[in-house]
Design a protein around this motif. Structure first.
Motif, PDB file in Angstrom:
ATOM      1  N   GLY A 245       0.848  -1.187   0.000  1.00 50.18           N
ATOM      2  CA  GLY A 245       0.000   0.000   0.000  1.00 50.18           C
ATOM      3  C   GLY A 245       0.881   1.233   0.000  1.00 50.18           C
ATOM      4  O   GLY A 245       2.062   1.172  -0.298  1.00 50.18           O
ATOM      5  N   SER A 246       0.307   2.349   0.365  1.00 47.61           N
ATOM      6  CA  SER A 246       1.057   3.602   0.331  1.00 47.61           C
ATOM      7  C   SER A 246       2.176   3.636   1.358  1.00 47.61           C
ATOM      8  O   SER A 246       3.111   4.429   1.230  1.00 47.61           O
ATOM      9  N   THR A 247       2.124   2.778   2.373  1.00 53.76           N
ATOM     10  CA  THR A 247       3.173   2.768   3.392  1.00 53.76           C
ATOM     11  C   THR A 247       3.891   1.430   3.509  1.00 53.76           C
ATOM     12  O   THR A 247       4.688   1.238   4.420  1.00 53.76           O
ATOM     13  N   ILE A 248       3.619   0.498   2.601  1.00 54.22           N
ATOM     14  CA  ILE A 248       4.300  -0.807   2.614  1.00 54.22           C
ATOM     15  C   ILE A 248       4.648  -1.210   1.188  1.00 54.22           C
ATOM     16  O   ILE A 248       3.807  -1.110   0.287  1.00 54.22           O
ATOM     17  N   GLU A 249       5.878  -1.682   0.998  1.00 52.99           N
ATOM     18  CA  GLU A 249       6.325  -2.124  -0.317  1.00 52.99           C
ATOM     19  C   GLU A 249       7.097  -3.430  -0.169  1.00 52.99           C
ATOM     20  O   GLU A 249       7.902  -3.604   0.756  1.00 52.99           O
ATOM     21  N   PHE A 250       6.837  -4.395  -1.072  1.00 54.45           N
ATOM     22  CA  PHE A 250       7.567  -5.657  -1.098  1.00 54.45           C
ATOM     23  C   PHE A 250       8.559  -5.649  -2.257  1.00 54.45           C
ATOM     24  O   PHE A 250       8.214  -5.252  -3.375  1.00 54.45           O
ATOM     25  N   LYS A 251       9.778  -6.107  -1.991  1.00 57.52           N
ATOM     26  CA  LYS A 251      10.771  -6.335  -3.040  1.00 57.52           C
ATOM     27  C   LYS A 251      11.403  -7.706  -2.812  1.00 57.52           C
ATOM     28  O   LYS A 251      11.804  -8.025  -1.701  1.00 57.52           O
ATOM     29  N   SER A 252      11.496  -8.497  -3.860  1.00 58.73           N
ATOM     30  CA  SER A 252      11.991  -9.863  -3.703  1.00 58.73           C
ATOM     31  C   SER A 252      13.468  -9.912  -3.374  1.00 58.73           C
ATOM     32  O   SER A 252      13.930 -10.815  -2.675  1.00 58.73           O
ATOM     33  N   SER A 253      14.251  -8.947  -3.882  1.00 59.59           N
ATOM     34  CA  SER A 253      15.701  -9.002  -3.637  1.00 59.59           C
ATOM     35  C   SER A 253      16.334  -7.637  -3.871  1.00 59.59           C
ATOM     36  O   SER A 253      15.701  -6.717  -4.407  1.00 59.59           O
ATOM     37  N   LEU A 254      17.597  -7.552  -3.490  1.00 60.55           N
ATOM     38  CA  LEU A 254      18.378  -6.339  -3.700  1.00 60.55           C
ATOM     39  C   LEU A 254      19.127  -6.375  -5.025  1.00 60.55           C
ATOM     40  O   LEU A 254      19.207  -5.367  -5.729  1.00 60.55           O
ATOM     41  N   LYS A 255      19.671  -7.534  -5.364  1.00 57.07           N
ATOM     42  CA  LYS A 255      20.491  -7.660  -6.563  1.00 57.07           C
ATOM     43  C   LYS A 255      20.079  -8.822  -7.472  1.00 57.07           C
ATOM     44  O   LYS A 255      20.383  -8.812  -8.658  1.00 57.07           O
ATOM     45  N   TRP A 256      19.421  -9.843  -6.889  1.00 55.99           N
ATOM     46  CA  TRP A 256      19.159 -11.068  -7.628  1.00 55.99           C
ATOM     47  C   TRP A 256      17.917 -10.936  -8.500  1.00 55.99           C
ATOM     48  O   TRP A 256      16.822 -10.665  -8.016  1.00 55.99           O
ATOM     49  N   ASP A 257      18.092 -11.103  -9.811  1.00 55.65           N
ATOM     50  CA  ASP A 257      17.005 -11.033 -10.782  1.00 55.65           C
ATOM     51  C   ASP A 257      16.349 -12.412 -10.868  1.00 55.65           C
ATOM     52  O   ASP A 257      16.919 -13.341 -11.448  1.00 55.65           O
ATOM     53  N   ILE A 258      15.170 -12.541 -10.281  1.00 60.95           N
ATOM     54  CA  ILE A 258      14.496 -13.837 -10.226  1.00 60.95           C
ATOM     55  C   ILE A 258      14.103 -14.321 -11.621  1.00 60.95           C
ATOM     56  O   ILE A 258      14.256 -15.501 -11.956  1.00 60.95           O
ATOM     57  N   GLN A 259      13.600 -13.428 -12.460  1.00 61.64           N
ATOM     58  CA  GLN A 259      13.132 -13.824 -13.789  1.00 61.64           C
ATOM     59  C   GLN A 259      14.265 -14.331 -14.671  1.00 61.64           C
ATOM     60  O   GLN A 259      14.106 -15.302 -15.417  1.00 61.64           O
ATOM     61  N   ASN A 260      15.410 -13.670 -14.607  1.00 59.22           N
ATOM     62  CA  ASN A 260      16.538 -14.048 -15.461  1.00 59.22           C
ATOM     63  C   ASN A 260      17.567 -14.919 -14.751  1.00 59.22           C
ATOM     64  O   ASN A 260      18.571 -15.317 -15.351  1.00 59.22           O
ATOM     65  N   ASN A 261      17.313 -15.196 -13.469  1.00 61.79           N
ATOM     66  CA  ASN A 261      18.162 -16.086 -12.681  1.00 61.79           C
ATOM     67  C   ASN A 261      19.635 -15.648 -12.699  1.00 61.79           C
ATOM     68  O   ASN A 261      20.541 -16.442 -12.944  1.00 61.79           O
ATOM     69  N   LYS A 262      19.846 -14.368 -12.429  1.00 62.97           N
ATOM     70  CA  LYS A 262      21.218 -13.838 -12.380  1.00 62.97           C
ATOM     71  C   LYS A 262      21.215 -12.530 -11.589  1.00 62.97           C
ATOM     72  O   LYS A 262      20.151 -11.957 -11.290  1.00 62.97           O
ATOM     73  N   PHE A 263      22.398 -12.044 -11.263  1.00 59.97           N
ATOM     74  CA  PHE A 263      22.514 -10.784 -10.555  1.00 59.97           C
ATOM     75  C   PHE A 263      22.297  -9.620 -11.511  1.00 59.97           C
ATOM     76  O   PHE A 263      22.766  -9.643 -12.652  1.00 59.97           O
ATOM     77  N   ASN A 264      21.577  -8.613 -11.025  1.00 63.18           N
ATOM     78  CA  ASN A 264      21.261  -7.440 -11.833  1.00 63.18           C
ATOM     79  C   ASN A 264      21.442  -6.199 -10.965  1.00 63.18           C
ATOM     80  O   ASN A 264      20.631  -5.912 -10.084  1.00 63.18           O
ATOM     81  N   LYS A 265      22.513  -5.467 -11.208  1.00 64.28           N
ATOM     82  CA  LYS A 265      22.839  -4.315 -10.377  1.00 64.28           C
ATOM     83  C   LYS A 265      21.796  -3.209 -10.473  1.00 64.28           C
ATOM     84  O   LYS A 265      21.645  -2.409  -9.546  1.00 64.28           O
ATOM     85  N   ASP A 266      21.051  -3.162 -11.572  1.00 64.69           N
ATOM     86  CA  ASP A 266      20.029  -2.123 -11.723  1.00 64.69           C
ATOM     87  C   ASP A 266      18.914  -2.249 -10.685  1.00 64.69           C
ATOM     88  O   ASP A 266      18.205  -1.270 -10.404  1.00 64.69           O
TER      89      ASP A 266
END
Length: 271
Positions: free
Chosen positions: A121-142
């Protein structure tokens, strides 16, 4: 007011005043005028009630602007639960009054399960990871930039909590994949990485508004970043040499254009 009491009072207001035929719709201004609660509390409670299927959010605009109505499930829950809920609340208050006067303590931070149950919501956000790109199965610095932009959005709005290691559907992914990429692959290293990113992209002076903690669930670690509202505008320094301004808009982080940024800053900080 306690969260439980606020939930009951909001449902009572919606049932009594905004559930006529045809169904009435209440905005958060109407609810705020009836309750001794803050906009953040109202926002959090509306998100919770909607997630539990007790109300219908007819329209949700920027920030904490809601237009909601109670549905049949909410009415049933209210009728079945209100007596027990209020009785329990009164008992707790009575017990507290009978205890010796103690020094006031700061409220405990919300637990991971509570935050996940409330949903994004406006005060809660979920992020799966900091660097790991789940879709491409590799690290993604962006992906690091996405995290920092979310932090900036909270700082420029009403604050909030960012969970790293939780997927959009509330499933736990954990930060273990991220830890493998860090030189110091533990919680301290992860915290240092977050602080460094905030310092690099937003400014060192804003690191004090991000409070980092960790909690385990399903044998996986999740990072909780409790973000305070900043007393001044926060800009994201992009690699192109220009600055971006982000806010929370509903359950997303949104970048404003130059005109919107000027108007928003004028409205929020009077600059």
């Amino acid at each position: 007011m306690e969260d439980k009491e606020i939930r009951i009072e909001i449902l009572k207001i919606l049932r009594e005043k905004y559930n006529s035929d045809p169904p009435g719709i209440a905005g958060n201004k109407e609810i705020l005028s009836e309750l001794n609660a803050s906009e953040i509390e109202i926002d959090r409670t509306i998100t919770y009630l909607n997630g539990k299927g007790l109300i219908d959010v007819v329209l949700r605009g920027m920030g904490e602007m809601f237009h909601v109505k109670i549905n049949s499930c909410g009415i049933d829950w209210l009728e079945q639960s209100i007596d027990d809920e209020l009785e329990e609340f009164v008992d707790v208050k009575a017990d507290a009054m009978n205890q010796p006067l103690q020094e006031t303590k700061a409220p405990h931070p919300m637990k991971l399960d509570d935050l996940i149950d409330m949903g994004e919501g406006s005060t809660i956000e979920f992020k799966s990871s900091l660097k790991w790109d789940i879709q491409n199965n590799k690290f993604n610095k962006d992906l690091e930039k996405v995290i920092v932009k979310a932090v900036a959005g909270f700082m420029n709005s009403e604050g909030g909590t960012l969970l790293i290691g939780v997927m959009d559907d509330g499933q736990i992914f954990g930060i273990e994949s991220d830890l493998k990429k860090l030189k110091k692959g533990n919680m301290d290293g992860f915290q240092q990485a977050i602080i460094s990113l905030i310092s690099d992209y937003l400014g060192t002076e804003f690191t004090k508004y991000a409070h980092i903690d960790f909690e385990e669930k399903e044998e996986k670690a999740v990072c909780k970043i409790k973000v305070e509202r900043s007393p001044q505008p926060v800009f994201f320094k992009s690699s192109g040499g220009y600055s971006e301004f982000h806010i929370r808009a509903g359950n997303t982080t949104r970048m404003l254009d130059s005109r919107e940024t000027h108007e928003y800053i004028k409205m929020q900080w009077g600059a």
